[in-house]
Design an enzyme around this catalytic site. Structure first.
Site, mmCIF file in Angstrom:
data_model
loop_
_atom_site.group_PDB
_atom_site.id
_atom_site.type_symbol
_atom_site.label_atom_id
_atom_site.label_comp_id
_atom_site.label_asym_id
_atom_site.label_seq_id
_atom_site.Cartn_x
_atom_site.Cartn_y
_atom_site.Cartn_z
ATOM 1 N N LYS B 45 0.758 -1.174 -0.169
ATOM 2 C CA LYS B 45 0.163 -0.194 0.182
ATOM 3 C C LYS B 45 0.994 1.173 -0.109
ATOM 4 O O LYS B 45 1.967 1.476 0.706
ATOM 5 C CB LYS B 45 -0.857 -0.057 1.270
ATOM 6 C CG LYS B 45 -1.946 1.251 1.383
ATOM 7 C CD LYS B 45 -3.060 1.075 0.345
ATOM 8 C CE LYS B 45 -3.521 2.387 0.366
ATOM 9 N NZ LYS B 45 -4.448 2.543 -0.901
ATOM 10 N N LEU B 73 -5.409 6.720 -0.226
ATOM 11 C CA LEU B 73 -4.145 6.491 0.340
ATOM 12 C C LEU B 73 -4.122 6.567 1.681
ATOM 13 O O LEU B 73 -3.133 7.058 2.648
ATOM 14 C CB LEU B 73 -3.095 7.578 -0.152
ATOM 15 C CG LEU B 73 -2.813 7.585 -1.562
ATOM 16 C CD1 LEU B 73 -1.762 8.602 -1.659
ATOM 17 C CD2 LEU B 73 -2.450 6.187 -2.134
ATOM 18 N N CYS B 130 -2.171 8.499 -8.225
ATOM 19 C CA CYS B 130 -3.372 8.114 -7.521
ATOM 20 C C CYS B 130 -4.390 9.192 -7.934
ATOM 21 O O CYS B 130 -4.256 10.362 -7.750
ATOM 22 C CB CYS B 130 -3.126 8.323 -6.105
ATOM 23 S SG CYS B 130 -4.692 7.943 -5.167
ATOM 24 N N LYS B 163 4.951 4.844 -11.202
ATOM 25 C CA LYS B 163 3.622 4.424 -11.379
ATOM 26 C C LYS B 163 2.952 5.548 -11.901
ATOM 27 O O LYS B 163 2.883 6.609 -11.451
ATOM 28 C CB LYS B 163 2.975 4.024 -10.401
ATOM 29 C CG LYS B 163 1.542 3.194 -10.699
ATOM 30 C CD LYS B 163 1.233 2.385 -9.652
ATOM 31 C CE LYS B 163 -0.128 1.747 -9.942
ATOM 32 N NZ LYS B 163 -0.787 1.092 -9.133
ATOM 33 N N ASN B 189 -2.428 2.885 -13.398
ATOM 34 C CA ASN B 189 -3.109 3.258 -12.010
ATOM 35 C C ASN B 189 -4.679 3.036 -12.543
ATOM 36 O O ASN B 189 -5.121 2.903 -13.557
ATOM 37 C CB ASN B 189 -2.960 4.564 -11.303
ATOM 38 C CG ASN B 189 -3.059 4.405 -9.924
ATOM 39 O OD1 ASN B 189 -4.149 3.734 -9.279
ATOM 40 N ND2 ASN B 189 -1.794 4.731 -9.175
ATOM 41 N N GLY B 242 -6.786 -4.692 -14.976
ATOM 42 C CA GLY B 242 -7.757 -5.532 -15.163
ATOM 43 C C GLY B 242 -7.388 -6.999 -15.399
ATOM 44 O O GLY B 242 -8.297 -7.763 -15.669
HETATM 45 C C1 LIG Z 1 -8.712 -0.755 -3.242
HETATM 46 C C2 LIG Z 1 -7.764 -0.490 -4.091
HETATM 47 C C3 LIG Z 1 -6.725 0.310 -3.408
HETATM 48 C C4 LIG Z 1 -5.701 0.992 -4.369
HETATM 49 N N1 LIG Z 1 -4.506 1.587 -3.714
HETATM 50 C C5 LIG Z 1 -3.388 2.061 -4.547
HETATM 51 C C6 LIG Z 1 -2.507 2.682 -3.770
HETATM 52 O O1 LIG Z 1 -2.299 2.986 -2.704
HETATM 53 N N2 LIG Z 1 -1.256 3.141 -4.782
HETATM 54 C C7 LIG Z 1 -1.262 2.784 -5.703
HETATM 55 O O2 LIG Z 1 -0.230 3.075 -6.571
HETATM 56 N N3 LIG Z 1 -2.463 2.115 -6.518
HETATM 57 C C8 LIG Z 1 -3.486 1.494 -5.769
HETATM 58 N N4 LIG Z 1 -4.430 1.030 -6.520
HETATM 59 C C9 LIG Z 1 -4.366 0.837 -7.977
HETATM 60 C C10 LIG Z 1 -3.977 -0.443 -8.292
HETATM 61 O O3 LIG Z 1 -2.515 -0.738 -7.903
HETATM 62 C C11 LIG Z 1 -4.011 -0.781 -9.828
HETATM 63 O O4 LIG Z 1 -2.944 0.238 -10.408
HETATM 64 C C12 LIG Z 1 -5.457 -0.477 -10.518
HETATM 65 O O5 LIG Z 1 -6.357 -0.813 -9.572
HETATM 66 C C13 LIG Z 1 -5.697 -1.122 -11.637
HETATM 67 O O6 LIG Z 1 -5.267 -2.606 -11.724
HETATM 68 P P1 LIG Z 1 -6.557 -3.830 -11.297
HETATM 69 O O7 LIG Z 1 -7.429 -3.700 -12.254
HETATM 70 O O8 LIG Z 1 -5.733 -5.078 -11.301
HETATM 71 O O9 LIG Z 1 -7.069 -3.281 -9.730
HETATM 72 C C14 LIG Z 1 -5.500 0.486 -5.717
HETATM 73 C C15 LIG Z 1 -6.770 0.022 -6.065
HETATM 74 C C16 LIG Z 1 -7.622 -0.466 -5.550
HETATM 75 C C17 LIG Z 1 -8.720 -1.512 -5.952
#
Ligand SMILES: Cc1cc2nc3c(=O)[nH]c(=O)nc-3n(C[C@H](O)[C@H](O)[C@H](O)COP(=O)(O)O)c2cc1C
Ligand SMILES: Cc1cc2nc3c(=O)[nH]c(=O)nc-3n(C[C@H](O)[C@H](O)[C@H](O)COP(=O)(O)OP(=O)(O)OC[C@H]3O[C@@H](n4cnc5c(N)ncnc54)[C@H](O)[C@@H]3O)c2cc1C
Lengths: 256, 307
Positions: B45, B73, B130, B163, B189, B242
């Site tokens: 996180k 965050l 973010c 990122k 992200n 995704g």
């Molecule tokens: C509940 C949640 C919390 C997230 N927190 C962060 C974070 O603290 N820092 C970050 O860089 N990305 C964060 N993300 C983004 C994910 O790391 C990722 O980039 C984004 O969800 C797309 O990937 P996915 O479709 O596999 O979820 C978060 C995503 C979700 C769903």
């Protein structure tokens, strides 16, 4: 023996609770805007304790699983009481017998590990919030002094014939009214239901050391990692899924 | 048996599957029962200098094919991270990528410097994307990206990822990050999204908009990773967005990712995420492909011939 389990803050996750299990809906009864759904599931382990919940998904439903508290559970079955609206619960309430459903869990702290076991309680429930309270009453009758349950529609009697509850469309009486009539000094409270009900319990009983509310929040993972469900408490940020769902009213001053 | 480890000059990864920052927290809950050796890395996180409570509830919502989150965050802050989190993080049997965010380049410098001598921090990832915190850590100009990365680079010798969001100046941002010393890019992200309650006419999430994640954004992430691979043929890329199934991960590799990040998938089905690497290995074996590296960027080379 009882003292051992008092106010433990969380249960250990065991291996099987991360596994999504394909289960089968074996009975659906719907009435008065609610549904009682029984599901067969092989080797559910550990068996969900009252207050715990499962993360539930339908293969054709929303991608994000939803939290549902157990109304009752055994080694190879669980039962839920659902409000028959929304993407997942609506679909479950009208799903055919034998439909597939995916479950993982159980998660959350069992109510019995959160409450003070030197007291007895009045259980206060509105709508689907009655589910974990009925599970609790069946497993721990020695802690239940009285109940104050309410639903909008009398038709829900078809789903819970054995349960005493107020029906707003019959007498205008609500779970809140029942609590006012039935509460006596010295009893603890465990409440679950719509936020308006929990807020009213919190407003009136915050000073009492053993008034607890079972909170709802939008859960993501269900096991404490994603922080979707965090709430602020007097002891900092807490996760509804692993630190709750039951919280003492005294720790959440914003409610009510 | 096909090779599924991923080699990099600054460190290797046992498998191509990375837990993306956020949904897995610090990995502790998962580590109680799932085997971290099936992962290439865990991304923590995002950590900020001070503790943060995140955005008000509600901050997660369903969307077709995924979810919209506005966590914002929430994290324990640097001191608690060092004192309480890192000691446990060191015990995880995988590479640890620590995600960092700050309001200014100075804050990033402070974070990176504070972690420089801590064991258990294998890589750093600057979260410059973010979607859920206003006016900060959303570096959308190349100069800003460069300023953040320069500070991190001069404060830390650790391998450094940046990122970035899905945006039309992605290549310019990537170029800025790499010129300022980044060792690789993490793309993408969550994508800004909104849903409205039809009973009230108001946004569902307390913050209004949030970040869309899950299968719904797979094609968006694939297009961005493809674009980045085209622009940066030799850059180390983590493709995130995704992915929930092995075949999604394989698509991400073919688009040009060296490692594949999984966020939403961990929330929806954690055990399935931990099974992805073995499924990829089996897929390679079935086709007689000897090394997962052979898939990386295959879509840029016209794929492979089908017999
Ligand atoms: C509940 C949640 C919390 C997230 N927190 C962060 C974070 O603290 N820092 C970050 O860089 N990305 C964060 N993300 C983004 C994910 O790391 C990722 O980039 C984004 O969800 C797309 O990937 P996915 O479709 O596999 O979820 C978060 C995503 C979700 C769903
Ligand atoms: C620990 C815990 C235990 C729970 N136990 C139970 C239980 O035992 N029984 C139970 O019934 N619930 C329970 N819940 C609540 C349930 O998990 C949530 O309400 C969940 O979001 C329901 O998902 P859904 O797909 O049915 O509804 P969703 O589709 O998520 O919808 C939620 C609500 O929003 C409304 N809505 C959705 N989209 C729109 C729109 N575009 N415009 C206007 N309104 C919209 C729906 O009608 C519904 O009322 C529990 C929650 C928690 C946290």
């Amino acid at each position: 023996m009882k003292a051992d389990i008092r106010k433990r803050t969380r249960t250990a996750h065991t291996g099987p609770s991360f596994l999504v299990r394909r289960a089968r809906i074996i009975d659906v009864r719907a009435a008065g805007g609610y549904a009682r759904v029984r599901i067969a599931i092989e080797g559910l382990s550990p068996i969900p304790a009252p207050g715990q919940f499962l993360m539930v998904r339908l293969p054709w439903g929303p991608a994000l699983p939803r939290a549902l508290s157990t109304l009752a559970a055994g080694p190879d079955w669980v039962e839920f009481l659902l409000k028959a609206e929304g993407a997942l619960r609506g679909a479950m309430a009208s799903s055919p017998r034998d439909a597939a459903v995916d479950l993982r869990g159980p998660y959350g702290v069992p109510y019995i590990e959160r409450i003070d076991d030197r007291r007895t309680y009045v259980l206060v429930g509105g709508g689907s919030g009655v589910a974990p309270l009925l599970h609790f009453a069946a497993s721990h009758p020695e802690f239940v002094e009285r109940t104050a349950f309410g639903f909008r529609s009398r038709d829900v009697r078809d789903l819970l014939p054995e349960v005493d509850f107020a029906c707003e469309d019959e007498t205008g009486e609500t779970a809140e009214d029942r609590l006012s009539a039935r509460w006596i000094e010295g009893l603890g409270i465990i409440a679950c239901g719509p936020e308006s009900l929990l807020a009213s319990v919190a407003r009136r009983h915050r000073a009492s050391p053993d008034a607890y509310v079972s909170l709802e929040s939008r859960l993501g993972c269900g096991f404490g990692a994603c922080l979707s469900c965090s709430i602020s408490t007097t002891s900092g940020m807490r996760r509804v899924c692993v630190d709750g769902p039951l919280f003492p009213c005294s720790e959440i001053p914003w409610l009510g | 048996m096909a090779r599924i480890d991923v080699r990099h000059a600054k460190g290797s990864f046992r498998t191509p599957i990375v837990l993306a920052s956020g949904p897995a927290g610090f990995g502790f809950e998962l580590a109680e029962t799932l085997d971290f050796r099936s992962l290439g890395a865990l991304t923590t996180k995002t950590i900020t200098p001070e503790p943060r409570a995140g955005n008000p509830q509600p901050r997660l919502l369903d969307a077709p094919g995924g979810a919209i989150n506005s966590i914002g965050l929430e994290n324990p802050g640097l001191d608690a991270f060092r004192g309480n989190v890192l000691p446990r993080l060191r015990e995880l049997a995988t590479v640890r990528i620590v995600s960092l965010a700050g309001r200014t380049p100075d804050e990033i410098s402070h974070l990176a410097a504070a972690l420089e001598t801590e064991p258990g921090v294998d890589w750093l990832e600057l979260n410059l994307s973010c979607p859920n915190v206003r006016g900060e850590t959303m570096a959308d100009r190349p100069n800003d990206v460069a300023a953040y990365v320069r500070e991190a680079r001069s404060a830390s010798r650790r391998p450094l990822l940046v990122k970035l969001p899905s945006c039309d100046n992605l290549v310019a941002l990537g170029e800025a990050a790499l010129s300022a010393g980044a060792d690789g890019l993490t793309l993408i992200n969550a994508v800004r999204g909104l849903r409205i309650c039809v009973d009230t006419g108001r946004a569902f999430l307390a913050r209004g908009t949030g970040g869309l994640c899950g299968p719904a954004i797979l094609p968006i992430a694939l297009a961005r990773v493809f674009e980045a691979r085209q622009a940066f043929p030799d850059t180390f890329l983590i493709g995130t967005g995704g992915v929930t199934r092995a075949r999604d991960a394989i698509e991400m590799l073919c688009a040009g990712a060296n490692l594949v990040g999984v966020g939403f998938g961990v929330m929806a089905d954690p055990a399935a995420t931990f099974a992805l690497a073995a499924e990829i290995e089996q897929w390679l074996d079935e086709r007689g492909i000897g090394d997962v590296a052979d898939l990386v960027g295959a879509a840029h080379r016209g794929g492979w011939s089908v017999s």
